[in-house]
Design a protein around this motif. Structure first.
Motif, short mmCIF file in Angstrom:
data_model
loop_
_atom_site.label_atom_id
_atom_site.label_comp_id
_atom_site.label_asym_id
_atom_site.label_seq_id
_atom_site.Cartn_x
_atom_site.Cartn_y
_atom_site.Cartn_z
N ARG A 5 12.25 -28.40 -67.18
CA ARG A 5 11.91 -29.73 -66.68
C ARG A 5 12.19 -30.79 -67.75
O ARG A 5 11.75 -30.69 -68.88
CB ARG A 5 10.43 -29.79 -66.29
CG ARG A 5 10.04 -31.13 -65.61
CD ARG A 5 8.54 -31.21 -65.39
NE ARG A 5 7.82 -31.26 -66.65
CZ ARG A 5 6.96 -30.33 -67.04
NH1 ARG A 5 6.72 -29.29 -66.27
NH2 ARG A 5 6.34 -30.44 -68.20
N ARG A 24 15.23 -22.76 -65.26
CA ARG A 24 15.23 -24.20 -65.08
C ARG A 24 14.17 -24.84 -65.97
O ARG A 24 13.02 -24.42 -65.98
CB ARG A 24 14.97 -24.55 -63.61
CG ARG A 24 16.14 -24.31 -62.69
CD ARG A 24 15.74 -24.22 -61.24
NE ARG A 24 14.98 -23.00 -60.98
CZ ARG A 24 14.56 -22.63 -59.78
NH1 ARG A 24 14.79 -23.41 -58.73
NH2 ARG A 24 13.89 -21.50 -59.62
N ASP A 46 23.58 -26.87 -66.29
CA ASP A 46 23.31 -27.38 -64.94
C ASP A 46 24.59 -27.74 -64.19
O ASP A 46 24.71 -27.46 -62.99
CB ASP A 46 22.39 -28.60 -65.01
CG ASP A 46 21.69 -28.87 -63.69
OD1 ASP A 46 20.87 -28.05 -63.27
OD2 ASP A 46 22.01 -29.90 -63.06
N GLU A 100 12.86 -34.11 -63.66
CA GLU A 100 13.98 -33.43 -63.02
C GLU A 100 14.25 -32.11 -63.75
O GLU A 100 14.15 -32.03 -64.98
CB GLU A 100 15.23 -34.31 -63.07
CG GLU A 100 16.44 -33.70 -62.38
CD GLU A 100 17.65 -34.62 -62.41
OE1 GLU A 100 18.76 -34.15 -62.14
OE2 GLU A 100 17.46 -35.83 -62.72
N TYR A 101 14.59 -31.08 -62.97
CA TYR A 101 14.86 -29.76 -63.54
C TYR A 101 16.36 -29.55 -63.73
O TYR A 101 17.15 -29.92 -62.87
CB TYR A 101 14.31 -28.65 -62.63
CG TYR A 101 12.81 -28.52 -62.68
CD1 TYR A 101 12.18 -27.76 -63.66
CD2 TYR A 101 12.01 -29.17 -61.73
CE1 TYR A 101 10.80 -27.64 -63.70
CE2 TYR A 101 10.63 -29.06 -61.77
CZ TYR A 101 10.03 -28.30 -62.75
OH TYR A 101 8.66 -28.18 -62.80
N THR A 152 11.82 -32.35 -73.01
CA THR A 152 10.72 -31.94 -72.13
C THR A 152 9.55 -32.92 -72.13
O THR A 152 8.75 -32.91 -71.19
CB THR A 152 10.19 -30.57 -72.54
OG1 THR A 152 9.66 -30.64 -73.88
CG2 THR A 152 11.31 -29.53 -72.50
N HIS A 206 10.39 -24.34 -64.58
CA HIS A 206 10.17 -24.37 -63.14
C HIS A 206 9.18 -23.27 -62.79
O HIS A 206 9.25 -22.16 -63.34
CB HIS A 206 11.49 -24.17 -62.41
CG HIS A 206 11.42 -24.47 -60.95
ND1 HIS A 206 10.86 -23.58 -60.04
CD2 HIS A 206 11.81 -25.55 -60.22
CE1 HIS A 206 10.93 -24.09 -58.83
NE2 HIS A 206 11.50 -25.29 -58.91
#
Length: 351
Positions: free
Chosen positions: A190, A188, A224, A195-196, A147, A164
């Motif tokens: 970050r 989600r 993801d 980018e998430y 993160t 998110h």
């Protein structure tokens, strides 16, 4: 290597100097107040125990020896003489043994703690601990690297800043924590580059003897790839929603994740009633060959076709021509099965 040793030497020297200065102040106070030998030894021991939580072993041993000399010289008759009476020798010996034992135990405990912290920081999964109200107390190195948040930035409810905006429903998190039961939640997270990615968060409570929650411990796993694959499948099945064929998607545990309009019309269960059920339990499917052999062929060729006998919601049976397609993520890992069925009951009865 040499620089590291030099740094360690000067750190130990600074700790010893600090300990000696504090010990001198304690000695002055105890001497002025005419504190007895046993009490002074106890005060010394408390100071060495406190110092052991921040100091290293060698300075503590040296400080213990200096403390023994101070006890001999200032508090054991005759004063200002290193000779000591036999009845006071036991107190001084007990102090020396206790201080060395405590220093060794604390050193071992700190080594085990450092080893445990190293394991937690290097495991290939995001791990964390939170207080009973959900505020973060510890975030492992993988979380901080992923993160870009420091430990200070993530503590409290600062960890929410990595989520998110649509997934920062603090009230939902508080409700899950207040329930006091292990829970699982998808959100989600970050990445440091902005980018998430989708993660599944799993948490379990640690309770005391009376059942009160003391802490929450949890892990977060990147899903993801699976979410993206599911999204592609949903897009594909939406196109097939316009047909009268039954189309549904099931995960690798055979749990239905998508159920199209054709499936609703044929089997009688709507989307909300079907999703979340195990496919072949819901439809009471009869297979033309052992299920394990069918799955083996599916994994080998990514396709399977055959006829199945299934049961609708009203209890009637249908015969379907079934086609299965194995869906994989970008790493070629199986993530779901797309199943398309055509009702051939009338044709089979005519035959």
């Amino acid at each position: 290597m040499m620089r590291s040793r030099t740094t360690s030497f000067w750190r130990s020297a600074a700790q010893l100097l600090f300990g000696v200065i504090a010990l001198a102040l304690l000695t002055l106070v105890c001497f002025q107040l005419e504190v007895p030998l046993a009490t002074t030894a106890f005060v010394y021991l408390i100071w060495i125990v406190l110092l052991s939580f921040i100091g290293t072993f060698i300075p503590l041993v040296a400080l213990s020896i200096i403390a023994v000399g101070s006890l001999h010289y200032f508090f054991a008759p005759p004063l200002f003489d290193f000779r000591i009476r036999s009845q006071d020798a036991a107190v001084v010996s007990a102090f020396l043994i206790s201080s060395l034992a405590v220093s060794g135990l604390v050193r071992r405990a700190r080594a085990l703690q450092a080893q445990l912290r190293l394991v937690i920081d290097t495991i290939p999964v995001v791990a964390w601990s939170k207080s009973s109200d959900g505020s973060a107390e510890f975030l492992n190195q993988r979380f901080r690297d992923y993160t870009g948040l420091s430990l200070e930035e993530g503590r409290g409810w600062g960890w929410m800043n990595a989520f998110h905006p649509e997934d920062r429903a603090i009230d939902e998190w508080r409700t899950a924590l207040a329930a006091g039961e292990p829970f699982e939640k998808e959100a989600r997270l970050r990445r440091a580059d902005g980018e998430y990615h989708w993660f599944v968060f799993r948490a379990v409570p640690l309770r005391d003897a009376e059942g009160h929650i003391m802490k929450w411990y949890g892990t977060s796993t990147d899903i993801d790839d699976r979410k993206r694959a599911e999204g592609v499948l949903r897009e594909q099945t939406r196109l097939l929603d316009l047909t009268h064929d039954t189309v549904f998607v099931r995960d690798m545990d055979d749990v239905i994740t998508y159920w199209n309009r054709g499936a609703e019309e044929l089997y009688g269960w709507n989307n909300g009633q079907a999703v979340g059920n195990v496919t072949h339990e819901l439809l009471r499917t009869s297979f033309p060959e052992p299920f394990g052999e069918i799955m083996a062929q599916l994994f080998q060729t990514r396709r399977w076709e055959g006829e199945l006998v299934q049961t609708k919601r009203d209890g009637t049976q249908v015969i379907v021509a079934s086609r299965w397609a194995l869906q994989q993520d970008e790493h070629a890992r199986p993530v779901a099965i797309l199943e398309t069925n055509n009702d051939i009951t009338e044709r089979k009865q005519a035959e």
